[in-house]
Design a protein around this motif. Structure first.
Motif, mmCIF file in Angstrom:
data_model
loop_
_atom_site.group_PDB
_atom_site.id
_atom_site.type_symbol
_atom_site.label_atom_id
_atom_site.label_comp_id
_atom_site.label_asym_id
_atom_site.label_seq_id
_atom_site.Cartn_x
_atom_site.Cartn_y
_atom_site.Cartn_z
ATOM 1 N N LEU A 69 -3.168 1.604 5.352
ATOM 2 C CA LEU A 69 -2.255 2.748 5.420
ATOM 3 C C LEU A 69 -2.551 3.609 6.644
ATOM 4 C CD1 LEU A 69 -2.065 3.971 1.694
ATOM 5 C CD2 LEU A 69 -0.363 2.675 2.982
ATOM 6 N N ILE A 110 -6.885 -1.109 1.316
ATOM 7 C CA ILE A 110 -5.510 -0.596 1.299
ATOM 8 C C ILE A 110 -5.427 0.738 2.039
ATOM 9 C CG2 ILE A 110 -3.682 0.296 -0.187
ATOM 10 C CD1 ILE A 110 -4.512 -1.772 -2.270
ATOM 11 N N LEU A 119 -7.685 -7.795 -5.143
ATOM 12 C CA LEU A 119 -6.391 -7.365 -4.608
ATOM 13 C C LEU A 119 -5.244 -8.123 -5.264
ATOM 14 C CD1 LEU A 119 -7.172 -7.024 -0.776
ATOM 15 C CD2 LEU A 119 -6.233 -5.229 -2.240
ATOM 16 N N LEU A 130 -3.198 -1.223 -7.979
ATOM 17 C CA LEU A 130 -3.633 -0.689 -6.687
ATOM 18 C C LEU A 130 -2.455 -0.149 -5.888
ATOM 19 C CD1 LEU A 130 -6.213 -3.462 -5.744
ATOM 20 C CD2 LEU A 130 -6.749 -1.079 -6.278
ATOM 21 N N LEU A 131 -1.361 -0.890 -5.848
ATOM 22 C CA LEU A 131 -0.210 -0.449 -5.058
ATOM 23 C C LEU A 131 0.471 0.764 -5.669
ATOM 24 C CD1 LEU A 131 1.364 -3.868 -3.997
ATOM 25 C CD2 LEU A 131 -0.079 -2.331 -2.643
ATOM 26 N N THR A 132 0.480 0.848 -6.991
ATOM 27 C CA THR A 132 1.061 2.030 -7.640
ATOM 28 C C THR A 132 0.286 3.288 -7.262
ATOM 29 O OG1 THR A 132 1.831 0.705 -9.521
ATOM 30 C CG2 THR A 132 1.633 3.088 -9.856
ATOM 31 N N HIS A 178 -2.978 -6.046 -8.037
ATOM 32 C CA HIS A 178 -2.088 -5.542 -6.986
ATOM 33 C C HIS A 178 -1.136 -4.462 -7.506
ATOM 34 C CE1 HIS A 178 0.388 -8.712 -8.862
ATOM 35 N NE2 HIS A 178 1.427 -8.015 -8.455
ATOM 36 N N HIS A 179 -0.627 -4.618 -8.742
ATOM 37 C CA HIS A 179 0.299 -3.608 -9.264
ATOM 38 C C HIS A 179 -0.419 -2.266 -9.447
ATOM 39 C CE1 HIS A 179 3.677 -1.882 -11.421
ATOM 40 N NE2 HIS A 179 2.844 -1.510 -12.381
ATOM 41 N N ALA A 215 -1.655 3.512 -4.611
ATOM 42 C CA ALA A 215 -1.531 3.674 -3.161
ATOM 43 C C ALA A 215 -0.247 4.430 -2.816
ATOM 44 C CB ALA A 215 -1.544 2.306 -2.482
ATOM 45 N N ALA A 216 0.812 4.205 -3.583
ATOM 46 C CA ALA A 216 2.068 4.909 -3.337
ATOM 47 C C ALA A 216 1.894 6.418 -3.540
ATOM 48 C CB ALA A 216 3.158 4.372 -4.257
#
Length: 245
Positions: free
Chosen positions: A223, A219, A40, A47-49, A44-45, A51-52
């Motif tokens: 959410l 993640i 994570l 995964l979060l991209t 993180h970048h 996830a968005a």
């Protein structure tokens, strides 16, 4: 509520770590919590991209699915003939496995955002329509008799008497939809996508990167929990008299 969730999370992490210590499985089968946390942090970048993207699909699917569910429930309640024709078709559609529908949606709407939003909308639609329509049918007969005494039109009775009485049922449908929405989006991504948490999971599984796979799952779980809390808060505002009682 938050304390209970945190306690349950700590218990799961402790059991998970104990299983890893006891069985010592290969990392590509079951990584430890530390490895997942490291994934994570390191990715993180990435995964979060993704996830968005999945979050956007979930929110749009939730909006369109809820709107369609409300509209169909109102039509079924207001037009009995419409319900007799359409409801059996909806039951057949709901009986089809979502994995059977997803490839068709990708074929019709492409690999982009549209097919995932439609998939999420379909998964969400039936719980909302079913809960709301059932609540509309169960309006208190005393209220309907009182409306008849005032010579209210069927349309006025529907929107002024039956809809307010059915709002708790709609709230229940929204709570179910909040949990199903991520499922629909991820299934659509599994069938065909180049972005999103479902895509991340497929890529990680193919490369035997179980730590990345678990990170994406965490993640997605976060959410889903946040979405459920937001829907709970909205449903409470929708029916404040239920909370007061």
């Amino acid at each position: 509520m938050l304390v209970r969730i945190a306690g349950a999370l700590l218990a799961v992490l402790a059991c998970w770590q104990l299983v890893v210590w006891a069985l010592q499985p290969p990392r590509f089968i079951l990584p430890g919590p530390g490895s997942v946390i490291a994934a994570l942090a390191e990715q993180h970048h990435y995964l979060l991209t993704n996830a968005a993207i999945t979050l956007l699909e979930i929110v749009l699917g939730l909006f369109f699915g809820v709107m369609a569910g409300i509209l169909v429930a109102l039509l079924v309640a207001g037009l009995p003939g419409f319900g007799q024709i359409v409801w059996p078709l909806l039951l057949v559609l709901q009986a089809l496995p979502v994995f059977a529908i997803a490839p068709l949606l990708v074929l019709w709407f492409g690999f982009g955002l549209a097919s995932k939003v439609v998939m999420a909308s379909l998964v969400i639609f039936f719980p909302v329509a079913s809960s709301f329509a059932d609540a509309l049918r169960r309006t208190s007969q005393d209220l309907l008799d009182a409306a008849a005494l005032t010579q209210a039109t069927p349309l006025a009775t529907l929107f002024l008497i039956r809809v307010p009485s059915a709002l708790p049922g709609l709230g229940s449908g929204l709570r179910v939809a909040a949990v199903f929405a991520p499922i629909g989006a991820v299934i659509g991504e599994w069938v065909g996508a180049s972005r999103g948490l479902g895509f991340v999971m497929l890529q990680a599984n193919a490369r035997m990167q179980a730590d990345t796979l678990f990170a994406a799952l965490i993640i997605l779980a976060v959410l889903t929990i946040v979405l459920r809390f937001l829907v709970d808060a909205f449903a409470a505002r929708l029916t404040p008299w239920v909370q007061a009682s």
